[in-house]
Write a protein that holds these residues in place. Structure first.
Motif, mmCIF file in Angstrom:
data_model
loop_
_atom_site.group_PDB
_atom_site.id
_atom_site.type_symbol
_atom_site.label_atom_id
_atom_site.label_comp_id
_atom_site.label_asym_id
_atom_site.label_seq_id
_atom_site.Cartn_x
_atom_site.Cartn_y
_atom_site.Cartn_z
ATOM 1 N N UNK A 19 -5.600 5.515 8.728
ATOM 2 C CA UNK A 19 -6.757 4.718 8.320
ATOM 3 C C UNK A 19 -6.315 3.360 7.779
ATOM 4 N N UNK A 20 -5.202 3.327 7.039
ATOM 5 C CA UNK A 20 -4.718 2.052 6.501
ATOM 6 C C UNK A 20 -4.298 1.111 7.635
ATOM 7 N N UNK A 74 8.386 5.193 7.667
ATOM 8 C CA UNK A 74 8.593 6.401 6.874
ATOM 9 C C UNK A 74 9.402 6.092 5.620
ATOM 10 N N UNK A 75 10.455 5.279 5.783
ATOM 11 C CA UNK A 75 11.289 4.920 4.637
ATOM 12 C C UNK A 75 10.505 4.070 3.644
ATOM 13 N N UNK A 76 9.701 3.141 4.143
ATOM 14 C CA UNK A 76 8.950 2.244 3.273
ATOM 15 C C UNK A 76 7.898 2.995 2.466
ATOM 16 N N UNK A 77 7.267 4.000 3.106
ATOM 17 C CA UNK A 77 6.209 4.759 2.433
ATOM 18 C C UNK A 77 6.722 6.022 1.754
ATOM 19 N N UNK A 137 0.829 -1.214 0.000
ATOM 20 C CA UNK A 137 0.000 0.000 0.000
ATOM 21 C C UNK A 137 0.859 1.258 0.000
ATOM 22 N N UNK A 138 0.377 2.305 -0.678
ATOM 23 C CA UNK A 138 1.034 3.611 -0.665
ATOM 24 C C UNK A 138 -0.026 4.709 -0.525
#
Length: 477
Positions: free
Chosen positions: A19-20, A43-46, A3-4
């Motif tokens: 919400x996710x 934070x890095x992943x998104x 998800x992004x």
């Protein structure tokens, strides 16, 4: 994590993340008492700032979904499902997601602050207690029969009251109508709501005055309407502007407050009234005439209403007793074509099964009494005195710092501050000093103006309010 966040969405990214994660918790992907990814990792992943993740986690913590401990990370609450494994509804999310929008926080604050007993309330659009015809109402209540039927009344409202309103608008506003073309509503506010909900659909374009009371109402946005502005000058809204708007946006309805307009106090000129009616007939656009103030004309000269000039049934006429008798009666009405009244009455039945018989009975008795006309005369005289207390205080205490035109009726005065000023800071300083008003930015696309309401205050109270306001303005210089 595939998800992004959607960066094109109007919803803040931190809220999307919150919400996710909440949905993942609900689905069991993050079970109770499990650790969530660290702020830096997520934070890095998104590909977002760490502060964005912090805000998302704080949102979830405020909802009781996660627990956070410094140095230990963020963990899904172990008690989220409770003993019976039933979750508490996320009421905060429900409040945010409802389709009916709330009033602006600033408007809510003004209303709550102005209830304080030590406040001078120059914000609330109602009449002073001294203007209430208490003796007349005591007489009416003393003679109230107790054999009245208290079941559901006619869907359009009590027939005797509708007959009295038909006679009233004919005598005072030169409008010819009958009981079948009238719907009783809970004030003008419900009338506007019914019209918007029943006669328009999401995406429709409507024209409203700027400034205007309509500008402050969230009901247009709640209904998914597109609003376009008709600038108001000394003669009211300009019908030529409607021509241009209709060419570009196909306007479906026009909302006008033609007499002692809220907030400017301006009267729509007779020439412009005629031109709006011509355009309404030419384009087939309904005109909504909101008329709470015409009977308050200080000189007793009641201007000719759009509805009285309407030969084709293009005008829906709204009025009420709120600004001429008492706001707490909650008696308003709509005059229009029978098929429209039938549609609106059906919707009102779905909402409240019709108006309470008690205020309808009282309103009928008062409108039908010989003392109504003398009450209106007294009301005009007292409002004129209260307006003079306001305008003379502004001149004496503020002079060239402000500019305004004294209205000749109604209960509002539109005052422009002749220096750059932050509406919100000025209101903040005024509230500290115990006086409330409505900033122009609430009612208009522009700032730097103020709506003072003189209907609610006694003369000395009004003077004290402007004294406090002058002190607040001086503190910002």
């Amino acid at each position: 994590m595939n998800w992004r966040p959607d960066r094109a969405s109007k919803k803040a990214i931190y809220k999307q993340i919150a919400e996710y994660i909440e949905s993942c918790i609900s689905s069991g992907a993050f079970p109770p008492d499990s650790m969530l990814p660290s702020e830096r990792t997520l934070a890095a992943e998104l590909n977002v700032n760490r502060s964005t993740v912090v805000a998302a986690y704080e949102e979830l913590q405020a909802l009781g979904i996660v627990e956070r401990k410094k140095g230990s990370g963020t963990r899904v609450s172990s008690s989220i499902w409770g003993i019976s494994r039933k979750r508490i509804p996320n009421w905060g999310r429900y409040v945010e997601d409802g389709s009916f929008l709330p009033n602006l926080p600033l408007v809510q604050r003004i209303r709550s602050e102005a209830l304080r007993t030590d406040f001078v309330n120059l914000a609330s659009g109602e009449l002073a207690p001294s203007l209430f015809p208490s003796e007349d109402f005591q007489r009416i209540l003393a003679g109230m029969p107790f054999n009245e039927h208290l079941g559901y009344d006619h869907p359009h409202g009590n027939e005797r009251l509708r007959d009295a309103i038909a006679a009233h608008v004919h005598e005072y506003r030169k409008i010819s109508t009958d009981a079948n073309s009238i719907l009783i509503t809970s004030g003008a506010q419900q009338a506007l709501h019914l019209i918007v909900q029943c006669l328009l659909k999401p995406g429709d374009a409507v024209a409203i005055e700027d400034p205007s009371y309509s500008y402050s109402l969230p009901l247009f946005q709640s209904a998914g309407l597109r609003t376009f502005l008709l600038p108001v000058d000394k003669n009211g809204a300009n019908p030529d502007d409607l021509v241009e708007l209709h060419k570009k946006h196909r306007i479906r309805m026009v909302f006008l407050n033609p007499y002692y307009q809220n907030p400017t106090g301006i009267v729509l000129s007779e020439a412009r009234r005629k031109r709006f009616l011509e355009l309404s007939s030419e384009y087939g656009i309904p005109l909504i005439e909101d008329d709470p103030y015409s009977l308050t004309a200080f000189d007793g000269n009641v201007h000719q209403t759009l509805k009285s000039m309407d030969e084709n049934g293009n005008v829906l006429y709204i009025s009420s007793l709120s600004k001429i008798v008492a706001s707490g009666l909650r008696i308003g009405w709509i005059v229009g074509p029978e098929q429209v009244i039938q549609r609106l009455a059906d919707a009102k039945q779905q909402i409240d099964f019709g108006h309470s018989i008690f205020p309808q009975w009282i309103a009928y008795q008062f409108l039908d009494s010989p003392t109504f006309s003398s009450h209106i005369e007294k009301l005009r005289q007292e409002l004129k005195k209260q307006e003079y207390a306001l305008s003379s205080s502004l001149n004496e205490l503020l002079g060239s710092k402000v500019s305004f035109d004294s209205p000749q009726g109604g209960i509002h005065l539109w005052c422009k501050v002749n220096q750059p000023v932050d509406d919100y800071r000025l209101l903040e300083e005024s509230l500290k000093r115990g006086v409330a008003f409505v900033p122009g930015s609430v009612l208009s696309s522009q700032s730097g103006a103020i709506r003072f309401t003189f209907g609610r205050g006694e003369e000395e109270v009004i003077r004290e309010g402007i004294k406090r306001f002058a002190s607040a303005l001086e503190s910002l210089e």
